[in-house]
Every structure is written in structure tokens, then in C-alpha cells.
Design an enzyme around this catalytic site. Structure first.
Site, PDB file in Angstrom:
ATOM      1  N   ILE A 117       0.780  -0.560   0.227  1.00 49.56           N
ATOM      2  CA  ILE A 117      -0.535   0.421  -0.139  1.00 49.56           C
ATOM      3  C   ILE A 117       0.820   1.196   0.146  1.00 49.56           C
ATOM      4  CG2 ILE A 117      -1.927   1.276   1.543  1.00 49.56           C
ATOM      5  CD1 ILE A 117      -2.901  -1.726   2.423  1.00 49.56           C
ATOM      6  N   CYS A 118       1.549   1.059   0.703  1.00 52.13           N
ATOM      7  CA  CYS A 118       2.512   2.759   1.171  1.00 52.13           C
ATOM      8  C   CYS A 118       3.999   2.454   0.108  1.00 52.13           C
ATOM      9  CB  CYS A 118       2.942   2.193   2.594  1.00 52.13           C
ATOM     10  SG  CYS A 118       2.002   2.283   3.679  1.00 52.13           S
ATOM     11  N   THR A 119       4.137   2.284  -0.159  1.00 50.84           N
ATOM     12  CA  THR A 119       5.661   1.855  -1.272  1.00 50.84           C
ATOM     13  C   THR A 119       4.041   1.983  -2.558  1.00 50.84           C
ATOM     14  OG1 THR A 119       6.608   0.537   0.326  1.00 50.84           O
ATOM     15  CG2 THR A 119       7.287   0.976  -1.917  1.00 50.84           C
TER      16      THR A 119
END
Length: 194
Positions: A117-119
Site C-alpha cells: 500500500i504505502c510503497t
């Protein structure tokens, strides 16, 4: 697409959501390894004067604050971190996108928690915006190994170079006996099994 070599002079480092709560959700990599790798990247950025952009998401919720060691390693960058309020793709946050642009660097070293998600989403955005992106896969992780593999494949297919912490540090060092290498070598040494 041919890879451009990364150096301290042409690269910026983005550490995305290395928060105590979020990191606890990772099961694809041991917490201690994930933490050591992320902190090694921050130490390398500071040692080589590489622009370092930190961001977090919803620190007062389950995600929690950034790793406290990041404040010790990079106090100015920690104080200036971009605190997103629920924006999933960090590049959709105007302050984050502006901070990255302000580095003046087109090569980006990216690590985030979680990779799935974050990357993945900021990496896809950065690639679309013409950045050369190195994703340090072992300075991030995902809730499952499958989720991690899918995210890594997606980023690689889009044009990101997938790498590891040690590869990144060695590439930045260039030569272990040169000025950069002498600063990086102790960081690499601390990652080796004892």
C-alpha cells in the site's frame, strides 16, 4: 529502460510510513530486520548528505508515530516530516509531492511500510512523473508474503528497479576505500549477522 547509476549527488531518499503500528502489521519480513534496514537507509542519507523526505499517515491512530530512532538520526527531517491525514498515495499529498520536487533530484530511493500500500502507489506515481525509482524491498514489507510479491511485481513491471538495502548501500558507496564508502561501511557492517 536503462538504469542510471545512483550517487549521493543525484539521488533523494523517501522513507514512507515507517511507523511503529504499521510496521507491526508486516509478516513478510521480521520486524527487527525491517527496522534495521530502514534505519540503515536513513543513516546513509545523513552520512552522504542525500536529501531525505520522511512521511507518516495518521500518527494518532493505529499506525502510530514514526520510529523514534528516525528523530535521532535525522532530527530536522523528522521535524519536517509530511504528516498525511489518510491520503493513501503519498504523492497525492501536495506537501509531500512538493518536498520531493524541492530536492531537485530525479533519482529516488523509496522504501515504505507496507510495500503493498504505502510503497506501491507513490512508486507508480513517481514513475509516471518521470522519476527513476529504486524500491528497497527489504526496508518495507507487507502483511503477507503474497501481497509483498504482488506489489513488487507490479512496481517492477511499471519500471521501478527492485533492490535491497545492502545493494543500495553498496551502490551509494561506489568504493569501500573512497570517501562515500568509508562512511557507508560501518552502516553495512552493523547489518551483518553477528
Amino acid at each position: 529502460m536503462s538504469e542510471q547509476p545512483i550517487t549521493a549527488q543525484n539521488t533523494a531518499m523517501l522513507l514512507i510510513d515507517h511507523q511503529v503500528g504499521t510496521m507491526g502489521w508486516v509478516r513478510s519480513l521480521a520486524f527487527d530486520d525491517l527496522k534495521a534496514n530502514a534505519l540503515a537507509l536513513a543513516k546513509a542519507a545523513k552520512a552522504l548528505d542525500i536529501p531525505l523526505v520522511l512521511t507518516s499517515s495518521m500518527e494518532s491512530y493505529a499506525q502510530g508515530p514514526l520510529l523514534p530512532e528516525l528523530a535521532e538520526i535525522a532530527p530536522a527531517e523528522h521535524a519536517a516530516r509530511i504528516q498525511r491525514q489518510g491520503v493513501v498515495n503519498a504523492f497525492d499529498d501536495e506537501a509531500f509531492a512538493a518536498a520531493v520536487k524541492a530536492t531537485g533530484r530525479r533519482n529516488l530511493i523509496v522504501a515504505g511500510v507496507t510495500n503493498d500500500i504505502c510503497t506501491v502507489f507513490p512508486t507508480l506515481s513517481a514513475l509516471r512523473d518521470g522519476y527513476d525509482v529504486r524500491v528497497v524491498a527489504d526496508a518495507g514489507g507487507s502483511p503477507t508474503a503474497m501481497a509483498d510479491q504482488i506489489a513488487i511485481r507490479r512496481m517492477e513491471r511499471a519500471g521501478a528497479t527492485i533492490t535491497s538495502t545492502n545493494q543500495t548501500l553498496a551502490e551509494l558507496a561506489g568504493s569501500w576505500v573512497g570517501p562515500a564508502g568509508s562512511k557507508i561501511l560501518p552502516i553495512v557492517g552493523a547489518l551483518l549477522p553477528q
